[in-house]
Design a protein around this motif. Structure first.
Motif, PDB file in Angstrom:
ATOM      1  N   UNK A 117      31.290   6.086  33.461  1.00  0.00           N
ATOM      2  CA  UNK A 117      32.038   6.111  32.210  1.00  0.00           C
ATOM      3  C   UNK A 117      31.598   5.004  31.263  1.00  0.00           C
ATOM      4  N   UNK A 118      31.029   3.937  31.807  1.00  0.00           N
ATOM      5  CA  UNK A 118      30.634   2.806  30.962  1.00  0.00           C
ATOM      6  C   UNK A 118      29.236   2.955  30.363  1.00  0.00           C
ATOM      7  N   UNK A 119      28.440   3.840  30.936  1.00  0.00           N
ATOM      8  CA  UNK A 119      27.076   4.055  30.448  1.00  0.00           C
ATOM      9  C   UNK A 119      26.368   2.713  30.230  1.00  0.00           C
ATOM     10  N   UNK A 120      26.428   1.866  31.227  1.00  0.00           N
ATOM     11  CA  UNK A 120      25.910   0.501  31.121  1.00  0.00           C
ATOM     12  C   UNK A 120      24.393   0.507  30.928  1.00  0.00           C
ATOM     13  N   UNK A 121      23.902  -0.078  29.841  1.00  0.00           N
ATOM     14  CA  UNK A 121      22.456  -0.108  29.603  1.00  0.00           C
ATOM     15  C   UNK A 121      21.680  -0.841  30.702  1.00  0.00           C
ATOM     16  N   UNK A 122      22.347  -1.798  31.355  1.00  0.00           N
ATOM     17  CA  UNK A 122      21.659  -2.595  32.375  1.00  0.00           C
ATOM     18  C   UNK A 122      22.093  -2.226  33.791  1.00  0.00           C
ATOM     19  N   UNK A 123      22.587  -1.011  33.959  1.00  0.00           N
ATOM     20  CA  UNK A 123      22.969  -0.556  35.302  1.00  0.00           C
ATOM     21  C   UNK A 123      21.784  -0.593  36.257  1.00  0.00           C
ATOM     22  N   UNK A 124      20.585  -0.379  35.723  1.00  0.00           N
ATOM     23  CA  UNK A 124      19.394  -0.352  36.572  1.00  0.00           C
ATOM     24  C   UNK A 124      19.173  -1.672  37.305  1.00  0.00           C
ATOM     25  N   UNK A 125      19.780  -2.754  36.811  1.00  0.00           N
ATOM     26  CA  UNK A 125      19.594  -4.055  37.451  1.00  0.00           C
ATOM     27  C   UNK A 125      20.325  -4.138  38.789  1.00  0.00           C
ATOM     28  N   UNK A 126      21.297  -3.231  39.011  1.00  0.00           N
ATOM     29  CA  UNK A 126      22.026  -3.205  40.280  1.00  0.00           C
ATOM     30  C   UNK A 126      21.783  -1.937  41.084  1.00  0.00           C
ATOM     31  N   UNK A 127      21.267  -0.910  40.448  1.00  0.00           N
ATOM     32  CA  UNK A 127      21.068   0.362  41.150  1.00  0.00           C
ATOM     33  C   UNK A 127      20.139   0.179  42.352  1.00  0.00           C
ATOM     34  N   UNK A 128      20.585   0.677  43.484  1.00  0.00           N
ATOM     35  CA  UNK A 128      19.783   0.615  44.698  1.00  0.00           C
ATOM     36  C   UNK A 128      19.740  -0.745  45.370  1.00  0.00           C
ATOM     37  N   UNK A 129      20.489  -1.710  44.872  1.00  0.00           N
ATOM     38  CA  UNK A 129      20.400  -3.067  45.415  1.00  0.00           C
ATOM     39  C   UNK A 129      21.518  -3.417  46.391  1.00  0.00           C
ATOM     40  N   UNK A 130      22.699  -2.793  46.220  1.00  0.00           N
ATOM     41  CA  UNK A 130      23.847  -3.142  47.057  1.00  0.00           C
ATOM     42  C   UNK A 130      24.348  -1.877  47.754  1.00  0.00           C
ATOM     43  N   UNK A 131      24.349  -1.887  49.078  1.00  0.00           N
ATOM     44  CA  UNK A 131      24.719  -0.698  49.851  1.00  0.00           C
ATOM     45  C   UNK A 131      26.142  -0.249  49.512  1.00  0.00           C
ATOM     46  N   UNK A 132      26.285   1.025  49.236  1.00  0.00           N
ATOM     47  CA  UNK A 132      27.598   1.604  48.962  1.00  0.00           C
ATOM     48  C   UNK A 132      27.923   1.713  47.493  1.00  0.00           C
ATOM     49  N   UNK A 133      27.303   0.893  46.673  1.00  0.00           N
ATOM     50  CA  UNK A 133      27.629   0.897  45.241  1.00  0.00           C
ATOM     51  C   UNK A 133      27.129   2.171  44.565  1.00  0.00           C
ATOM     52  N   UNK A 134      25.943   2.604  44.908  1.00  0.00           N
ATOM     53  CA  UNK A 134      25.390   3.840  44.330  1.00  0.00           C
ATOM     54  C   UNK A 134      26.187   5.064  44.780  1.00  0.00           C
ATOM     55  N   UNK A 135      26.688   5.029  46.018  1.00  0.00           N
ATOM     56  CA  UNK A 135      27.491   6.152  46.517  1.00  0.00           C
ATOM     57  C   UNK A 135      28.790   6.278  45.725  1.00  0.00           C
ATOM     58  N   UNK A 136      29.381   5.135  45.360  1.00  0.00           N
ATOM     59  CA  UNK A 136      30.587   5.170  44.531  1.00  0.00           C
ATOM     60  C   UNK A 136      30.287   5.783  43.169  1.00  0.00           C
TER      61      UNK A 136
END
Length: 287
Positions: A117-136
């Motif tokens: 919902x936030x369409x965060x421009x810098x989401x890529x900085x966390x994507x794939x880095x913390x287990x479980x976060x991408x699943x959420x």
């Protein structure tokens, strides 16, 4: 940010006036990507880490933390310990109770980057880095709601002032990521109180707060009365005359010094130049 001081002493009579050449987009850290909005966000919110920009080369230093993070497993695990007693700017969302910055605020802040919902421009900085976060994030795309109450063992508030992050793979660049301007901590109750207009209600723990905003026209910041302050104590580059002049003028002073910042949106450089020449503006970026 140097040596903490017991109390900041900004002078309300000291005003800095400057112009932006393009309009801001808003002041919700997770939703912005333009430099002018980031300039304001950086004055209002605090990250775990920041930079000593006078160091040669620039280096990471603590911001909301007591020190640099403990790094384990060759860059797989990071433990950050927050300074106790850091307070958010007073806001109606806190119902009159002083609100301390705690480790869970950073858990929530990190989660917001992956909320579709936030369409965060810098989401890529966390994507794939913390287990479980991408699943959420994937689940939220299906359900339409991000589960901010989910417990992630790899992104956890160990106690009130300790944040532990375990990455999916070792990454010694992670401290630079959390020092990025967009990672300023927000309070969940503020985001929920102003849902739909979070860009207009920035509430942080930094040196300034938003006092006035006329979109694409005028932005006014005033010193945050809850800010703890710090003593200016940067070393600079020995032998650099510019650094030596700055250090001589600033060393040992309690920060912030300025009580008010006024920003105007002036797109035409000629108009910016005239305002500067007429002493209506204090700073000017020459093209």
């Amino acid at each position: 940010l140097g040596v903490p001081a017991a109390k900041a002493a900004p002078d309300p009579g000291k005003v800095v006036r400057l112009a932006f050449d393009t309009a801001e987009s808003g002041f919700d850290p997770v939703r912005i990507s333009d430099g002018n909005s980031a300039t304001i966000v950086e004055a209002i919110f605090e990250r775990l880490l920041t930079y000593d920009y006078l160091a040669r080369p620039a280096k990471l230093v603590p911001m909301a933390t007591e020190g640099m993070p403990d790094v384990g497993d060759g860059g797989l695990t990071y433990t950050f310990r927050l300074q106790p007693g850091i307070l958010f700017t007073p806001d109606p969302a806190f119902k009159g109770v002083p609100r301390e910055l705690v480790a869970q605020d950073f858990v929530y802040t990190f989660m917001r980057f992956l909320d579709p919902a936030n369409r965060a421009p810098y989401a890529f900085m966390l994507e794939g880095r913390i287990k479980g976060l991408d699943a959420l994030a994937a689940r939220a795309k299906t359900t339409g709601k991000f589960d901010y109450d989910a417990k992630l063992p790899d992104l956890e508030a160990v106690d009130r002032h300790t944040l532990r992050v375990r990455l999916t793979q070792p990454d010694l660049n992670f401290p630079n990521i959390v020092a990025h301007t967009s990672f300023g901590a927000v309070a969940r109750e503020v985001i929920e109180a102003y849902a739909g207009s979070t860009e207009a209600h920035p509430v942080g723990t930094g040196a300034y707060r938003l006092a006035e905003w006329k979109r694409a026209s005028r932005i006014v910041l005033t010193a945050n009365p809850a800010y703890r302050g710090f003593t200016w104590n940067f070393a600079g580059n020995p032998g650099d005359r510019r650094d030596e002049t700055l250090i001589a003028a600033m060393k040992g002073k309690r920060m912030p010094q300025v009580g008010r910042v006024e920003v105007s949106i002036v797109e035409e450089f000629q108009s910016q130049w005239l305002a500067f020449r007429q002493k209506q503006s204090d700073l000017l970026n020459l093209p």
